[in-house]
Design an enzyme around this catalytic site. Structure first.
Site, PDB file in Angstrom:
ATOM      1  N   HIS A 113     -47.898  26.684 -11.714  1.00  0.00           N
ATOM      2  CA  HIS A 113     -47.498  27.381 -10.489  1.00  0.00           C
ATOM      3  C   HIS A 113     -46.156  26.828 -10.019  1.00  0.00           C
ATOM      4  O   HIS A 113     -45.920  25.608 -10.072  1.00  0.00           O
ATOM      5  CB  HIS A 113     -48.542  27.181  -9.399  1.00  0.00           C
ATOM      6  CG  HIS A 113     -49.385  28.382  -9.126  1.00  0.00           C
ATOM      7  ND1 HIS A 113     -50.689  28.287  -8.691  1.00  0.00           N
ATOM      8  CD2 HIS A 113     -49.123  29.725  -9.203  1.00  0.00           C
ATOM      9  CE1 HIS A 113     -51.197  29.493  -8.518  1.00  0.00           C
ATOM     10  NE2 HIS A 113     -50.267  30.380  -8.817  1.00  0.00           N
ATOM     11  N   ASP A 115     -44.806  26.117  -7.210  1.00  0.00           N
ATOM     12  CA  ASP A 115     -44.720  25.075  -6.186  1.00  0.00           C
ATOM     13  C   ASP A 115     -45.080  23.694  -6.725  1.00  0.00           C
ATOM     14  O   ASP A 115     -44.857  22.684  -6.045  1.00  0.00           O
ATOM     15  CB  ASP A 115     -45.604  25.417  -4.977  1.00  0.00           C
ATOM     16  CG  ASP A 115     -47.078  25.547  -5.323  1.00  0.00           C
ATOM     17  OD1 ASP A 115     -47.388  26.291  -6.271  1.00  0.00           O
ATOM     18  OD2 ASP A 115     -47.925  24.930  -4.648  1.00  0.00           O
ATOM     19  N   HIS A 116     -45.600  23.621  -7.944  1.00  0.00           N
ATOM     20  CA  HIS A 116     -45.932  22.330  -8.541  1.00  0.00           C
ATOM     21  C   HIS A 116     -44.863  21.844  -9.515  1.00  0.00           C
ATOM     22  O   HIS A 116     -44.957  20.722 -10.028  1.00  0.00           O
ATOM     23  CB  HIS A 116     -47.275  22.410  -9.269  1.00  0.00           C
ATOM     24  CG  HIS A 116     -48.438  22.537  -8.340  1.00  0.00           C
ATOM     25  ND1 HIS A 116     -49.336  21.516  -8.107  1.00  0.00           N
ATOM     26  CD2 HIS A 116     -48.841  23.571  -7.549  1.00  0.00           C
ATOM     27  CE1 HIS A 116     -50.240  21.920  -7.230  1.00  0.00           C
ATOM     28  NE2 HIS A 116     -49.961  23.154  -6.882  1.00  0.00           N
ATOM     29  N   HIS A 208     -59.065  27.272 -11.412  1.00  0.00           N
ATOM     30  CA  HIS A 208     -57.993  27.862 -10.608  1.00  0.00           C
ATOM     31  C   HIS A 208     -57.663  29.273 -11.105  1.00  0.00           C
ATOM     32  O   HIS A 208     -56.528  29.720 -11.033  1.00  0.00           O
ATOM     33  CB  HIS A 208     -56.750  26.953 -10.681  1.00  0.00           C
ATOM     34  CG  HIS A 208     -55.735  27.184  -9.615  1.00  0.00           C
ATOM     35  ND1 HIS A 208     -56.048  27.423  -8.291  1.00  0.00           N
ATOM     36  CD2 HIS A 208     -54.370  27.198  -9.670  1.00  0.00           C
ATOM     37  CE1 HIS A 208     -54.939  27.579  -7.587  1.00  0.00           C
ATOM     38  NE2 HIS A 208     -53.902  27.450  -8.405  1.00  0.00           N
TER      39      HIS A 208
END
Length: 356
Positions: A113, A115-116, A208
């Site tokens: 993802h 944002d990671h 997830h």
């Protein structure tokens, strides 16, 4: 007599203020020099006792929050330093915590993802030039990490040439720029990623969906242990692998507060963003879920991170926690950037400090 003393005091105050204005540049330079000296002499990491130490270099999420960087953790075991995920602002916070990124043994990614991973560029740069490293930053992750690393290397390739041209091979050796992918495959539900100098790092599958693969990590070092969940709904596999750890760092989303955001967006016609608020609830754990998992694992302490929604005030923490504290018998910490949890080798306690 009193009147003369008062006049004298007023005159002195005026003189001081005037001096501060007239000599502002000189005073400012002196204050700046003193601050630089103090910061460079401050090395909180060097003073850590041998053990396992977990720092929060980013406790936020994709939602904007000026006080929280994107997801980022740092794990120190003896002379080994590993970063787990590197969200936007994470590299800055690593420096603020007093950690020199050039000494990082590697980056561990839980999933891909944005944002990671969107802080990877600055981390690669700091790892390279702050210590004149001659080898790229190792980046460990499940299958797919090579594609990600290749993309970042391509994006920063031109900048790398500028750094070497400006600073020279001594400071920015050509061989040290960028990152190097170290992919691993999960052996069913977990696998040992590496075992080195007393530290064992185990990756384990988490839930997830539709994001796959997605993993968390367990760290074991000299009798101390910690787990970092990555992004996941409530995970029985996490509860299995993290059994008996001293510290559990677990992501958390509070559906009641996210629901308030969703409804407010609907009322203002922001239907696309409202739909996103609806969608994100089903693949994250609630604080209550995290507390239940902490109780099952028997961990000493639960630290909540990757906080959704943003929490600009600690006054909001009880609303965020819901009834999580009723589901876990140990302490629950709402994570904040700059926190460090230190566990001395073969000890049994956990000390919490702030590095900034």
């Amino acid at each position: 007599m009193l009147k003369k003393a008062a006049i004298a005091l007023v005159g002195l105050a005026v003189l001081i203020v005037a001096s501060l204005v007239v000599f502002q540049a000189e005073i400012g330079t002196a204050l700046f020099k003193r601050a630089v000296d103090q910061n460079l002499d401050n090395d909180p990491i060097a003073s850590l006792q041998d053990g396992l130490h977990v720092g929060l270099c980013g406790t936020g999420s994709p939602m904007p929050n000026p006080d929280r960087a994107g997801p980022c953790n740092i794990v120190i075991a003896g002379d080994q330093i590993y970063v787990v995920d590197i969200g936007e602002g994470g590299a800055r916070n690593i420096s603020l915590m007093g950690v020199n990124a050039s000494g990082a043994s590697g980056l561990l990614l839980t999933h891909f993802h944005s944002d990671h991973v969107d802080g990877l560029g600055p981390l690669m740069l700091n790892h390279w030039v702050r210590g004149a490293n001659t080898s790229p930053l190792p980046v460990y992750g499940p299958v797919g990490v090579a594609v990600l690393v290749d993309g970042f290397n391509a994006a920063y390739a031109i900048d790398d040439t500028y750094r070497t041209a400006h600073h020279g091979e001594t400071i920015a050796p050509t061989s040290g720029g960028g990152a190097e992918a170290r992919p691993f495959e999960l052996n069913k539900k977990d696998t040992v990623v590496l075992s080195r100098n007393g530290l064992t790092i185990t990756a384990f599958a988490v839930d997830h969906d539709p994001v796959a693969p997605a993993v968390g990590y367990r760290f074991d070092y000299k009798g101390r242990s910690a787990c970092i969940s990555g992004d996941t709904a409530k995970s029985s596999n996490l509860e299995r692998v993290c059994k008996g750890v001293d510290l559990l760092v677990h992501e958390a989303l509070q559906p009641a507060l996210v629901g308030e955001m969703e409804e407010a967006m609907k009322q203002r016609g922001q239907n696309n963003t409202a739909k996103i608020m609806f969608d994100i609830v089903d693949y994250h754990a609630t604080p209550e879920d995290a507390a239940e998992s902490a109780e099952i694992t028997g961990t000493q302490m639960l630290v909540l991170s990757h906080l959704v929604p943003p929490l600009p005030l600690s006054y909001l923490y009880p609303a965020f926690l819901g009834d999580a504290e009723e589901r876990f018998s140990g302490p629950i910490i709402v994570g904040e950037d700059g926190m460090l949890f230190t566990m001395t080798a073969e000890g049994d306690g956990i000390e919490q400090v702030r590095l900034f």
